[in-house]
Design a protein around this motif. Structure first.
Motif, PDB file in Angstrom:
ATOM      1  N   ARG A  13       1.074  -2.926 -13.798  1.00  0.00           N
ATOM      2  CA  ARG A  13       0.205  -2.223 -12.853  1.00  0.00           C
ATOM      3  C   ARG A  13      -0.822  -1.375 -13.593  1.00  0.00           C
ATOM      4  NH1 ARG A  13       2.703   1.520  -8.121  1.00  0.00           N
ATOM      5  NH2 ARG A  13       3.638  -0.472  -7.446  1.00  0.00           N
ATOM      6  N   LEU A  14      -0.413  -0.751 -14.701  1.00  0.00           N
ATOM      7  CA  LEU A  14      -1.347   0.037 -15.504  1.00  0.00           C
ATOM      8  C   LEU A  14      -2.475  -0.846 -16.027  1.00  0.00           C
ATOM      9  CD1 LEU A  14      -2.180   2.648 -16.967  1.00  0.00           C
ATOM     10  CD2 LEU A  14      -0.664   1.960 -18.852  1.00  0.00           C
ATOM     11  N   ALA A  15      -2.140  -2.030 -16.553  1.00  0.00           N
ATOM     12  CA  ALA A  15      -3.159  -2.954 -17.054  1.00  0.00           C
ATOM     13  C   ALA A  15      -4.112  -3.363 -15.939  1.00  0.00           C
ATOM     14  CB  ALA A  15      -2.488  -4.182 -17.669  1.00  0.00           C
ATOM     15  N   CYS A  16      -3.594  -3.476 -14.745  1.00  0.00           N
ATOM     16  CA  CYS A  16      -4.409  -3.850 -13.589  1.00  0.00           C
ATOM     17  C   CYS A  16      -5.363  -2.720 -13.203  1.00  0.00           C
ATOM     18  CB  CYS A  16      -3.485  -4.193 -12.431  1.00  0.00           C
ATOM     19  SG  CYS A  16      -4.328  -4.837 -10.977  1.00  0.00           S
TER      20      CYS A  16
ATOM     21  N   PHE B  64       2.595   4.146 -12.591  1.00  0.00           N
ATOM     22  CA  PHE B  64       4.021   4.268 -12.919  1.00  0.00           C
ATOM     23  C   PHE B  64       4.833   4.735 -11.706  1.00  0.00           C
ATOM     24  CE2 PHE B  64       1.756   4.563 -16.918  1.00  0.00           C
ATOM     25  CZ  PHE B  64       2.450   3.649 -17.700  1.00  0.00           C
ATOM     26  N   ASN B  65       4.248   4.498 -10.529  1.00  0.00           N
ATOM     27  CA  ASN B  65       4.939   4.727  -9.254  1.00  0.00           C
ATOM     28  C   ASN B  65       5.323   6.189  -9.035  1.00  0.00           C
ATOM     29  OD1 ASN B  65       5.555   3.278  -6.915  1.00  0.00           O
ATOM     30  ND2 ASN B  65       7.738   3.296  -7.388  1.00  0.00           N
TER      31      ASN B  65
ATOM     32  N   GLY C   8      -1.276  -2.567  -5.899  1.00  0.00           N
ATOM     33  CA  GLY C   8      -0.057  -1.769  -5.923  1.00  0.00           C
ATOM     34  C   GLY C   8       1.016  -2.310  -5.004  1.00  0.00           C
ATOM     35  N   LYS C   9       0.605  -3.025  -3.958  1.00  0.00           N
ATOM     36  CA  LYS C   9       1.582  -3.643  -3.055  1.00  0.00           C
ATOM     37  C   LYS C   9       2.247  -4.855  -3.707  1.00  0.00           C
ATOM     38  CE  LYS C   9       0.771  -1.109   0.670  1.00  0.00           C
ATOM     39  NZ  LYS C   9       1.805  -0.224   1.270  1.00  0.00           N
TER      40      LYS C   9
ATOM     41  N   PRO D  61       5.066   5.019  -0.213  1.00  0.00           N
ATOM     42  CA  PRO D  61       4.926   3.686   0.402  1.00  0.00           C
ATOM     43  C   PRO D  61       4.469   3.727   1.844  1.00  0.00           C
ATOM     44  CG  PRO D  61       7.247   4.294   0.185  1.00  0.00           C
ATOM     45  CD  PRO D  61       6.466   5.338  -0.551  1.00  0.00           C
ATOM     46  N   SER D  62       4.564   4.882   2.503  1.00  0.00           N
ATOM     47  CA  SER D  62       4.157   4.965   3.904  1.00  0.00           C
ATOM     48  C   SER D  62       2.659   5.210   4.079  1.00  0.00           C
ATOM     49  CB  SER D  62       4.934   6.087   4.601  1.00  0.00           C
ATOM     50  OG  SER D  62       4.588   7.350   4.054  1.00  0.00           O
TER      51      SER D  62
END
Length: 369
Positions: A48-51, A92-93, A39-40, A100-101
């Motif tokens: 990202r979904l495929a990952c 999907f963030n 995710g980073k 992010p923190s």
């Protein structure tokens, strides 16, 4: 519970269940570590979904490695449902993992436990703003101690089940499930609070005080599930429905589809517990509640606050409806797969193990004296 049953359960756990439990959760932590660092690197979206999809599939498979009601059921609920939904949102963030923190330890805790850290920043996503938060905050230690004591009485009552009417036994099951869930989730939240030093949002808000189905499902019962289903199912469907049937009635299909998804996920959890072919009674339970909740919402819109049931009557009708439909559709699949017998055998085994430990410690202390 017969002594030989308790001994069989203890032997079974000692022979492999605890080892399998450790392996399952070690695999989960390794997989979540992969998701954290992926995710980073990857932006939210299809890549990202495929990952994440191999991890989602793995989390559907891992609960099959456990056969006990408690360890298997908890793992299935945490990984196959809550963690997978959080990962899909994170892809999907969005959702609690998209902050992010979040440090690496907090990411693992939020991902695999039924908790949500209270946001420290003033920025919140629109879905989070719409999620109701209980007014009374965290429960006191006395509150949980009382519920733990009542849970102990319930477990003791099962020893006299041959003298108790089957209908009363089902009522006891209702309270058993509620107290067990609240205590388990409270323990998970307390562990995360100690390890992470953060305040956590409560998971229940005294559901037996619900004045309507909307109050029960939306504001009081298992709020972590509500927080998962709202941004992943309810909000997208409501937005899509708004353009078709208008803003006023858009919540109706959104509510219905949310209950469909919830029903299917409960069928999956029950499959993990019993390993028997689904009868779809549990899905029907949630479909029935979805329809009744939609009727309730529609009536409230038509009445528009001009009339409402007295609070006490609303609570009696709501809790009564949940319990009666639970007796009819929710509990039978659990009882048919022997979930009650297996669960009580496991609790008795744990109790016997604790008693043996106390005896050994007491003997050691007395020997030294």
């Amino acid at each position: 519970m017969a002594d030989h049953q308790i001994k069989n359960v203890i032997a079974y756990w000692a022979q492999g269940e605890i080892t399998s439990f450790i392996k399952v959760w070690l695999s989960a932590y390794i997989s979540l570590t992969y998701c954290y660092f992926s995710g980073k690197i990857l932006a939210g979206g299809i890549s990202r979904l495929a990952c994440f999809l191999p991890v989602v599939c793995l989390f559907l498979f891992l609960p099959l490695q456990l056969k006990s009601m408690h360890l298997g059921g908890i793992t299935a609920f945490f990984l196959a449902w809550l963690t997978n939904f959080k990962l899909l949102m994170f892809a999907f963030n969005t959702g609690p993992l998209a902050n992010p923190s979040l440090s690496y330890p907090r990411f693992l805790a939020v991902a695999c436990l039924p908790i949500k850290l209270i946001q420290q920043s003033t920025h919140k996503k629109s879905e989070e703003k719409e999620t109701p938060t209980p007014k009374n905050g965290h429960r006191s230690t006395k509150n949980y101690a009382m519920k733990g004591l009542l849970m102990a009485f319930i477990i003791r009552a099962y020893s006299f089940d041959e003298y108790i009417h089957p209908g009363i036994i089902l009522v006891i099951y209702c309270f058993h499930i509620y107290f067990a869930l609240e205590i388990i989730l409270a323990i998970a939240a307390a562990m995360a609070r100690v390890l992470l030093g953060a305040e956590l949002e409560p998971q229940f808000d005294e559901p037996y005080l619900s004045t309507s189905l909307q109050d029960f499902w939306g504001r009081r019962w298992n709020l972590m599930v509500t927080r998962m289903l709202r941004p992943t199912v309810y909000v997208p469907v409501r937005r899509w429905s708004t353009g078709i049937i208008g803003r006023q009635w858009a919540p109706l299909p959104a509510v219905m589809l949310t209950f469909v998804v919830s029903g299917l996920m409960h069928e999956l959890i029950f499959f993990y517990l019993g390993r028997v072919k689904p009868t779809w009674e549990i899905t029907l339970f949630f479909l029935l509640h979805g329809v009744c909740l939609n009727v309730e919402i529609a009536v409230k819109k038509v009445v528009n606050g001009r009339w409402q049931l007295p609070r006490v009557l609303g609570t009696i009708l709501t809790v009564g409806f949940v319990m009666v439909t639970g007796f009819w559709l929710f509990f039978p699949p659990l009882l048919r797969c022997g979930g009650d017998v297996r669960g009580l055998a496991e609790l008795s085994a744990v109790g016997a193990f604790v008693r043996d430990i106390v005896r050994v410690v007491g003997f050691a202390v007395n020997s030294r004296v």
